[in-house]
Write an enzyme that holds these catalytic residues in place. Structure first.
Site, PDB file in Angstrom:
ATOM      1  CG  PHE A  36      -2.284   0.013   0.952  1.00  0.00           C
ATOM      2  CD1 PHE A  36      -3.080  -0.969   0.149  1.00  0.00           C
ATOM      3  CD2 PHE A  36      -3.323   1.061   0.864  1.00  0.00           C
ATOM      4  CE1 PHE A  36      -3.896  -1.025   0.467  1.00  0.00           C
ATOM      5  CE2 PHE A  36      -4.743   1.360   0.853  1.00  0.00           C
ATOM      6  CZ  PHE A  36      -4.833  -0.175   0.589  1.00  0.00           C
ATOM      7  CD  GLN A  48      -5.905  10.863   2.086  1.00  0.00           C
ATOM      8  OE1 GLN A  48      -6.582   9.172   2.682  1.00  0.00           O
ATOM      9  NE2 GLN A  48      -4.457  10.580   2.671  1.00  0.00           N
ATOM     10  CG  HIS A  63      -8.055   7.628  -2.218  1.00  0.00           C
ATOM     11  ND1 HIS A  63      -8.378   6.676  -3.755  1.00  0.00           N
ATOM     12  CD2 HIS A  63      -7.861   6.576  -2.036  1.00  0.00           C
ATOM     13  CE1 HIS A  63      -7.691   6.076  -3.602  1.00  0.00           C
ATOM     14  NE2 HIS A  63      -7.736   5.644  -1.868  1.00  0.00           N
ATOM     15  CG  LEU A 122     -11.886   4.260  -2.481  1.00  0.00           C
ATOM     16  CD1 LEU A 122     -10.888   4.928  -3.506  1.00  0.00           C
ATOM     17  CD2 LEU A 122     -12.257   3.965  -1.651  1.00  0.00           C
ATOM     18  CD  GLU A 132      -2.594   4.217  -1.260  1.00  0.00           C
ATOM     19  OE1 GLU A 132      -3.138   4.841  -1.129  1.00  0.00           O
ATOM     20  OE2 GLU A 132      -1.998   3.960  -0.327  1.00  0.00           O
ATOM     21  NE  ARG A 150      -4.947   6.443   0.263  1.00  0.00           N
ATOM     22  CZ  ARG A 150      -5.536   6.309   0.937  1.00  0.00           C
ATOM     23  NH1 ARG A 150      -6.635   6.631   1.392  1.00  0.00           N
ATOM     24  NH2 ARG A 150      -6.064   4.606   1.131  1.00  0.00           N
ATOM     25  CG  HIS A 170     -10.646   9.257   0.938  1.00  0.00           C
ATOM     26  ND1 HIS A 170     -12.192   8.285   0.377  1.00  0.00           N
ATOM     27  CD2 HIS A 170      -9.735   8.028   0.798  1.00  0.00           C
ATOM     28  CE1 HIS A 170     -11.458   6.827   0.808  1.00  0.00           C
ATOM     29  NE2 HIS A 170     -10.211   6.552   2.176  1.00  0.00           N
ATOM     30  NE  ARG A 172      -7.324   7.748   6.347  1.00  0.00           N
ATOM     31  CZ  ARG A 172      -7.734   6.788   4.955  1.00  0.00           C
ATOM     32  NH1 ARG A 172      -7.059   5.736   5.111  1.00  0.00           N
ATOM     33  NH2 ARG A 172      -8.332   6.548   4.229  1.00  0.00           N
TER      34      ARG A 172
END
Lengths: 115, 124, 584, 233
Positions: C120, C240, C242, C252, C255, C286, C353, C397
């Site tokens: 990730f 954030q 995304h 979404l 990731e 991100r 996001h 994050r």
């Protein structure tokens, strides 16, 4: 047949099994009978009577009738419990159903052993 | 204010796919067959009583109306028979998926209709 | 006044991952706990989380260390995260995962039967070295699997649920918080739920933006409640974006799709992340990836007739990987983009996001306020999950740290409430003015007639936030947006709903939610304007550099417009602090 | 586009009725049924009541009967539907208001099957091991979103909602029976052996037809029967 591992109330599984076993018995019998009828186009009383005079046929027919009665009981009970929401009405129908099945059974015995 | 909540259960507004129709027809034909039991038992009794009764019955059943009735009985029987086979097959995972289920429903319908027609030919 | 009151040891507002984890802890301990949720718990937004949950188990790589995880999280946060909190979260991550596994969560597995872990963004070994596989997952439905598992455990523990009840406001008392004022959506009945401890687990507020991956229900209800109670919110400028929301629909795409080997391309087919971030490439943090995509689009290398999106390429992964590891995103992509990722790349665009900021809390989830530069704990009030700002995410994050956050701090809240109740935490009694205040929002919407509609104001709010407070920010745009917001706030006061019925009146709920969206948007606008640097997700054209000398601090916003600051905690308990340095 | 929508508000209506709305779906950029319903609610009639949350088909809030077939409003493309688009609440469940149904019985049936992992062995320090093959058995089961599309399309459930667990509940029952980590398989099977809970399934397969996640409760039910038979003989 059904072990106690399934607890006290395993009526569902038993019914389900009986329904299937009885169906298979009836299928075999009726396929046999139809085959006989098709092979004997101009069937007369003598032949027909002879067929039902044999022990084998009597037993097979009895087995068929028994399967039919169990099969109908389970099937009709399911139909009643699905659609009839009044307990009293359902009780009446079920008693009537049970009596008819008993009557059918003895009628069948009487017919077969009258041959 | 209304106490009893309504339910949306008008069956005519709900789409029933073929497997559902197969299933309800199986039930209807089953109930019909149950109602036929006394008639069939009666016919059996007559047919086995004596040659005279056998011939009377034969004659009686040859009327167009009676032929129609027999055809009705045979149709219910044939349908219940093949739809029943479908149930047994589903128990062993044949036709219990979306695609195969629709295929087997179609097959059940087609085979039943063919045999019901054959039964009609046989009777007449 | 005649107000129905019910008493509980603890009332949890919100039935998502954090709320359910907290309620499980409390219900199992035998406390009298109630969860109130405006939707049936499994409809909460945790259900949409896809990629996974981080923990240094080392299952795929053979070795991993929670200290490396901590380092990555601090780096990802652009140093705004509190290191004591991050330490707590990363250290407790492995046991939390094992606990979830024992609860029944259907994790994907490795051949040796252990939990499968995927790569990730921003996850490295050895303090910034090679990429590491740290993200435990259940295919690409980890949030769904987690939320259902937690709900199932709550069913087993017989927790009490008030489903489809809406928490309108906190009820204050002289000292701290007495409970919440709740509305039974079905009947319209209003009940005061009094509690020794009130735990807010109300999730995010992505619906302040026009384009968001968030559910309709993510309206920042906890933020509105806290602000109206005179308490502050922290770091609300850090939203954030995304990198991979489906263009147009906003849905979404995890990731994890890049973790499994997918990558982004521009209209020339170039894998542009190699240019922006040669080391971690598509698995950079991100904020970095989202900004890079926006630059590509702005500089004319976007795809499609309007050049307004980029493409996420997955087809090279092959049918087996996609069907086994990413079945859910294949389904979403076919439904919402009309594209089968087995054959074609998915059109994606950075999409709002997640909110890193929120209600400031201690590592035990106790809500904080600041007075005269000092932290004060608010008696009887807790917060956990996205609505809380512990702060473990700082300015940005890391992917798959949010599911970790909700279970670690949901549990922490539950543990601390248990302990406090055992130590004699009592009930607090509100005055009639406090009760009145908690009912004022509802009364306004019930009484207002012939005003503008909720939909009109909500649309304008979302447009302002999207245009003036998006991925890139400038003083000029923000000030303009800020003025528009203030005007809109005035208009909201006289807005009205036509539907005045009591029974399952969702229009009234949407109106109450709009109040919360407005509070959240204002908090964001105030703090975004204030912070004259770029850090993590807060990126300014006019201040492109991080400024640690002036801005290594949390910003606090009160609803009267007061702004205050708190220092960032750089003192973990067990390990050496992670020193400031530049990010890739 | 013409929509014909089931309306019922217990405060004002004696009986439910159908109300028509004409929506310019293109001007409102509506692609899914949910977009259209929200556009109607937001711009034409704010009393129209429905549930919605994630709008991407994973939360299960907006199950409803669309042109006679149960489905999620948020994943049903308007372009796939014939006009007028007829929207009714999920069949067989009591209607609270408009498209919102009372799901209590549905949830009760779900809870009845003990929808949580049970394991009587001591808890290990790390994860319980499970091979990829064992885990693969849960695929097609754990993904259920409890939207009730299947159960409310099932005639067996319509007639016995208090006794028949229904496809959604039975799918979850099998999800735990099939989990290699669950040790209460026999008890779970025993709990379903009565004539109603499981065996009221007549293989109608409406559940399979409507499931928005492409799951197959009928198959799961057959698997349970098979295991029960194995257990019994």
């Amino acid at each position: 047949m059904v072990k106690s591992v399934l607890g006290v109330n395993h009526q569902g599984l038993t019914d389900w099994l009986i329904q299937r076993v009885s169906a298979v018995i009836m299928m075999l019998y009726s396929v046999g009978l139809f085959a006989y009828l098709i092979m004997h186009p101009g069937l007369d009383y003598a032949e027909w009577h002879a067929l039902f005079s044999s022990k084998c046929m009597k037993l097979a027919t009895l087995l068929f009738i028994l399967s039919l009665l169990f099969h109908s009981w389970i099937g009709m009970w399911t139909v009643f419990t699905d659609y009839i929401k009044s307990f009293l009405l359902r009780l009446v129908l079920q008693v009537f159903l049970l009596l008819s099945l008993i009557v059918f059974f003895f009628a069948a015995l009487w017919i077969l052993w009258g041959v | 204010m209304a106490k009893q909540r309504p339910k949306n259960l008008n069956l005519f507004t709900i789409q029933f796919p073929l497997p559902a129709i197969i299933s309800i027809l199986h039930r209807i034909s089953g109930v019909a067959l149950f109602l036929f039991i006394p008639l069939v038992l009666g016919a059996l009794k007559l047919s086995l009583s004596s040659a005279q009764d056998f011939d009377d019955l034969h004659l009686f059943l040859s009327s167009p109306l009676m032929k129609l009735l027999i055809w009705g009985f045979l149709s219910a029987f044939i349908y219940h028979f093949f739809a029943g086979i479908r149930h047994l097959l589903m128990d062993v995972h044949v036709g219990d998926e979306l695609k195969s289920g629709q295929l087997f429903a179609k097959l059940t319908m087609v085979i039943s209709i063919v045999f019901i027609l054959l039964a009609g030919i046989w009777i007449w | 006044m005649n107000l129905a009151t019910q008493r509980f040891d603890a009332v949890i507002v919100g039935g998502g991952g954090a709320g359910l984890r907290a309620s499980l802890e409390l219900a199992q301990s035998g406390l009298n706990v109630a969860v109130i949720s405006k939707v049936f718990p499994t409809r909460s937004h945790t259900v949409s989380a896809q990629g996974g949950i981080n923990a240094a188990l080392g299952n795929t790589d053979g070795s991993d260390d929670w200290r490396w995880h901590m380092y990555d999280t601090v780096m990802g946060s652009d140093f705004l995260g509190d290191q004591d909190a991050i330490e707590y979260m990363c250290k407790h991550a492995p046991e939390t995962i094992y606990e979830l596994e024992h609860m029944g969560l259907p994790f994907s597995r490795l051949d040796n039967g252990k939990i499968y872990q995927r790569a990730f963004g921003g996850q490295t070994r050895n303090f910034g070295g090679e990429l590491v596989h740290r993200t435990c997952c259940a295919a690409d439905r980890t949030g769904h699997a987690m939320l259902h598992t937690l709900y199932q455990r709550n069913v087993a523990a017989r927790a009490k649920f008030f489903n489809e009840w809406f928490a309108m406001d906190l009820v204050k008392a002289e000292q701290g918080i007495a409970g919440v004022m709740a509305l039974n959506i079905e009947t319209g009945e209003v009940v005061f739920l009094q509690a020794r401890a009130t735990i807010l687990a109300t999730g995010g507020a992505g619906r302040i933006f026009q384009s968001t991956t968030n559910a309709h229900i993510n309206t920042g209800d906890g933020f509105g409640m806290v602000l109206r109670a005179g308490l502050p919110l922290q770091d609300m400028e850090f939203w954030q974006f995304h990198p991979t929301g489906i263009a147009g629909a906003g849905v979404l795409i995890t990731e994890g799709s890049r973790g499994e080997g997918g990558y982004l391309i521009n209209k020339e087919g170039e894998r542009y992340m190699e240019r922006y971030a040669p080391h971690l490439k598509d698995l950079s943090c991100r904020d970095v990836v989202a900004r890079s995509s926006m630059i590509e689009i702005r500089e004319g290398r976007g795809c499609g007739p309007k050049g307004d999106y980029v493409l996420l390429k997955l087809d090279h992964l092959g049918t087996e990987v996609i069907n086994k590891r990413l079945p859910g995103i294949r389904e979403l992509s076919i439904t919402f983009a009309g594209v089968d990722p087995l054959k074609n790349p998915i059109p994606v665009v950075p999409t709002c996001h997640y909110l890193m900021g929120g209600i400031p809390t201690t590592v035990h989830a106790q809500v904080l306020t600041v007075k005269n530069g000092q932290d004060h704990i608010v008696e009887g009030l807790y917060a956990a999950g996205e609505c809380a700002c512990v702060s473990v995410h700082g300015a940005n994050r890391l992917g798959a740290n949010s599911l970790l956050d909700i279970v670690v701090f949901g549990r922490a809240a539950g543990l601390h409430v248990q302990q406090s109740v055992r130590e004699g935490l009592g009930y607090r009694t509100p005055s009639s003015a406090d009760i009145e205040a908690a009912l004022s929002g509802l009364n306004r919407w019930n009484n207002n007639q012939n005003g503008e509609s909720v939909d009109v104001i909500r649309n304008e709010l979302q447009k302002i936030m999207q245009n003036d407070f998006g991925v890139f920010r400038t003083a000029e745009h923000m000030q303009e947006g800020f003025k528009k917001l203030e005007k809109l706030q005035e208009r909201l006061k006289s807005a009205s709903i036509k539907d005045k019925s009591q029974y399952f009146n969702t229009s009234r709920i949407e109106a109450l939610e709009l109040d919360n969206l407005m509070e959240t948007a204002l908090a964001t606008a105030y703090l975004a304007n204030e912070r004259t640097e770029s850090r993590g997700a807060h990126a300014r054209y006019d201040f492109p550099k991080r400024n640690d000398r002036d801005w290594l601090k949390h910003s606090m916003y009160f609803s009267d417009g007061t702004i205050d600051f708190r220092p960032v905690n750089m003192k973990p308990h067990e390990v050496e602090p992670i020193k400031l340095k530049d990010r890739e | 586009m013409r929509f014909s929508i089931y309306r019922y508000n217990p405060e004002t209506d004696k009986k439910p009725y159908m109300q028509d709305y004409d929506l310019d779906s293109e001007a409102n950029s509506c692609y899914m049924v949910l977009d259209a319903l929200l556009a109607i609610k937001n711009t034409m009639d704010d009393t129209l009541t429905l549930r919605r949350s994630c709008r991407e088909g994973v939360c299960g809030s907006d199950g409803m009967n669309i042109n006679g077939k149960n489905g999620l409003a948020c994943t049903t493309h308007l372009s796939s539907l014939k006009e007028p688009i007829i929207i009714r609440p999920l069949p067989g469940l009591p209607v609270i208001r408009d498209l919102v149904v009372d799901m209590t019985q549905f949830y009760q049936q779900y809870e009845k099957i003990k929808p949580y992992l049970q394991n009587s062995e001591p808890v290990p320090a790390k994860e319980r091991l499970q091979s990829p093959a064992e885990r693969a058995k849960l695929d097609g089961l754990y993904e259920c979103i409890l939207c009730a599309c299947c159960t409310s399309s099932c005639p067996s459930f319509w007639w016995n909602p208090d006794k028949f667990v229904g496809p959604a509940g039975l799918l979850q029952a099998y999800r735990f029976i099939a989990d290699s980590r669950d040790t209460e398989k026999s008890e779970r099977l025993a709990d379903l052996a009565d004539p109603f809970s499981l065996f009221r399934c007549r293989g109608i397969m409406n559940c399979v037809d409507v499931c928005p996640k492409g799951l197959n409760p009928t198959k799961a039910i057959n698997e349970i029967k098979e295991l029960m038979l194995e257990e019994a003989v």
